[in-house]
Scaffold this motif. Structure first.
Motif, PDB file in Angstrom:
ATOM      1  N   ALA A 184     -17.536  36.706  15.156  1.00 21.06           N
ATOM      2  CA  ALA A 184     -17.635  35.937  16.394  1.00 21.06           C
ATOM      3  C   ALA A 184     -17.218  36.790  17.582  1.00 21.06           C
ATOM      4  N   ILE A 185     -18.059  36.790  18.607  1.00 21.82           N
ATOM      5  CA  ILE A 185     -17.730  37.402  19.894  1.00 21.82           C
ATOM      6  C   ILE A 185     -17.935  36.310  20.937  1.00 21.82           C
ATOM      7  N   PRO A 186     -16.914  35.520  21.257  1.00 22.02           N
ATOM      8  CA  PRO A 186     -17.087  34.387  22.164  1.00 22.02           C
ATOM      9  C   PRO A 186     -17.683  34.790  23.500  1.00 22.02           C
ATOM     10  N   ASN A 187     -18.662  34.006  23.965  1.00 24.78           N
ATOM     11  CA  ASN A 187     -19.224  34.267  25.288  1.00 24.78           C
ATOM     12  C   ASN A 187     -18.201  33.869  26.355  1.00 24.78           C
ATOM     13  N   PRO A 188     -18.413  34.227  27.618  1.00 26.18           N
ATOM     14  CA  PRO A 188     -17.399  33.976  28.649  1.00 26.18           C
ATOM     15  C   PRO A 188     -17.043  32.505  28.853  1.00 26.18           C
ATOM     16  N   HIS A 189     -17.859  31.603  28.338  1.00 22.61           N
ATOM     17  CA  HIS A 189     -17.635  30.175  28.566  1.00 22.61           C
ATOM     18  C   HIS A 189     -17.149  29.449  27.323  1.00 22.61           C
ATOM     19  N   ALA A 190     -16.878  30.189  26.256  1.00 22.17           N
ATOM     20  CA  ALA A 190     -16.464  29.573  24.995  1.00 22.17           C
ATOM     21  C   ALA A 190     -14.944  29.629  24.841  1.00 22.17           C
ATOM     22  N   ASP A 191     -14.397  28.620  24.167  1.00 23.84           N
ATOM     23  CA  ASP A 191     -12.963  28.534  23.911  1.00 23.84           C
ATOM     24  C   ASP A 191     -12.635  29.349  22.654  1.00 23.84           C
ATOM     25  N   HIS A 192     -11.877  30.418  22.816  1.00 21.87           N
ATOM     26  CA  HIS A 192     -11.560  31.296  21.689  1.00 21.87           C
ATOM     27  C   HIS A 192     -10.827  30.565  20.571  1.00 21.87           C
ATOM     28  N   ALA A 193     -10.121  29.505  20.894  1.00 19.52           N
ATOM     29  CA  ALA A 193      -9.343  28.779  19.881  1.00 19.52           C
ATOM     30  C   ALA A 193     -10.234  28.026  18.903  1.00 19.52           C
ATOM     31  N   ARG A 194     -11.512  27.902  19.204  1.00 22.04           N
ATOM     32  CA  ARG A 194     -12.411  27.115  18.355  1.00 22.04           C
ATOM     33  C   ARG A 194     -13.189  27.984  17.356  1.00 22.04           C
ATOM     34  N   PHE A 195     -12.760  29.222  17.164  1.00 22.56           N
ATOM     35  CA  PHE A 195     -13.509  30.140  16.304  1.00 22.56           C
ATOM     36  C   PHE A 195     -12.795  30.450  14.985  1.00 22.56           C
ATOM     37  N   MET A 196     -11.961  29.537  14.524  1.00 21.63           N
ATOM     38  CA  MET A 196     -11.188  29.806  13.322  1.00 21.63           C
ATOM     39  C   MET A 196     -12.044  29.904  12.061  1.00 21.63           C
ATOM     40  N   ALA A 197     -13.274  29.420  12.109  1.00 21.76           N
ATOM     41  CA  ALA A 197     -14.149  29.514  10.930  1.00 21.76           C
ATOM     42  C   ALA A 197     -14.788  30.885  10.797  1.00 21.76           C
ATOM     43  N   ALA A 198     -14.678  31.711  11.839  1.00 21.97           N
ATOM     44  CA  ALA A 198     -15.260  33.057  11.786  1.00 21.97           C
ATOM     45  C   ALA A 198     -14.442  33.945  10.849  1.00 21.97           C
ATOM     46  N   ASP A 199     -15.098  34.901  10.229  1.00 21.74           N
ATOM     47  CA  ASP A 199     -14.414  35.852   9.361  1.00 21.74           C
ATOM     48  C   ASP A 199     -13.754  36.963  10.161  1.00 21.74           C
ATOM     49  N   LEU A 200     -14.309  37.242  11.334  1.00 16.98           N
ATOM     50  CA  LEU A 200     -13.769  38.290  12.200  1.00 16.98           C
ATOM     51  C   LEU A 200     -14.025  37.874  13.637  1.00 16.98           C
ATOM     52  N   LEU A 201     -12.984  37.915  14.456  1.00 19.26           N
ATOM     53  CA  LEU A 201     -13.075  37.506  15.855  1.00 19.26           C
ATOM     54  C   LEU A 201     -12.803  38.701  16.750  1.00 19.26           C
ATOM     55  N   LEU A 202     -13.761  39.007  17.644  1.00 17.58           N
ATOM     56  CA  LEU A 202     -13.648  40.164  18.532  1.00 17.58           C
ATOM     57  C   LEU A 202     -13.865  39.746  19.983  1.00 17.58           C
ATOM     58  N   PRO A 203     -13.251  40.440  20.939  1.00 15.33           N
ATOM     59  CA  PRO A 203     -13.489  40.133  22.348  1.00 15.33           C
ATOM     60  C   PRO A 203     -14.826  40.660  22.845  1.00 15.33           C
TER      61      PRO A 203
END
Length: 241
Positions: A184-203
């Protein structure tokens, strides 16, 4: 577990068309002397939600609202904004390295091919992708996994041999529902806290090289952790601003 293919969402991931969408609507509200409240602007699912946005603007403007003119002007504004877009930071480097590694590439988007294809052509990216699967080919949009199933079928690969890349929580949900591991690479309008289902979270795609991403998934496979939240990784010193 060998990774043979990378499957990318398009809007907000390969190019920041989410921001141009929002700005095109802000411009249309301001043309009527109004301000758009961005809260709730982005839906929790893929597909075209513009009819509800036009309805909201019509209600705010009143009887004088001209839907046809509004649509024409907004689309012209968005086209001008999109024309200035380039691939998101780090994406070209990842695609170049994927080619060097012999990885197969696909796009799996809820948007229509008329939009996705045009933007890929503009950025000179279309030839890089062996498969392009889009929302006009499925009956249900993300978080439904249908578009990912199409992409995997065209690649002729099982989900375990591919990685997905997404910028929204519902995109991550679609990838996971298709059996894919997901970055997951959250777009500028997405809440980073909602990506817990991702295997890897990057800025951003700049935060890690593609080799490091692949190495992280190899490490996760060795650990075989059953809990997505435990597999979540944030590179040290990454810029989340």
């Amino acid at each position: 577990m060998t990774t043979k293919a990378l499957l990318f969402d398009f809007d907000g991931l390969l190019m920041d068309t989410e921001t141009t969408l929002l700005e095109s609507w802000r411009g249309e509200w301001r043309r009527h002397g109004l301000e758009l409240d961005p809260a709730g602007f982005f839906a929790d699912h893929g597909g075209d939600t513009n009819e509800s946005r036009y309805a909201a603007l019509a209600a705010a403007v009143g009887p004088g609202y001209d839907r046809e003119s509004s649509h024409r002007l907004r689309m012209a504004h968005r086209s001008r904004l999109n024309a200035a877009l380039e691939p998101a930071p780090g994406i070209i480097g990842w695609l170049d390295r994927a080619a060097e590694l012999g990885l197969r590439l696909a796009v799996a988007s809820s948007s229509a091919i008329t939009h996705v294809g045009t933007m890929l052509d503009q950025a000179g990216l279309r030839a890089r992708f062996e498969v392009v699967a889009t929302g006009d080919e499925v009956a249900a949009y993300k978080p439904d996994p249908a578009v990912y199933h199409i992409a995997l079928d065209r690649l002729g690969l099982p989900a375990r041999e591919a990685l997905a890349f997404e910028d929204t929580p519902h995109g991550v949900a679609a990838a996971r529902a298709a059996g894919l591991r997901c970055v997951a690479i959250p777009n500028p309008h997405a809440d980073h806290a909602r990506f817990m289902a991702a295997d890897l979270l990057l800025p951003s795609a700049v935060a890690l090289s593609l080799d490091a991403v692949l190495a992280e998934f190899a490490r996760q496979a060795d650990l075989a952790s059953p809990c997505p939240a435990q597999r979540l990784a944030r590179p040290e010193n990454a810029d989340w601003s």
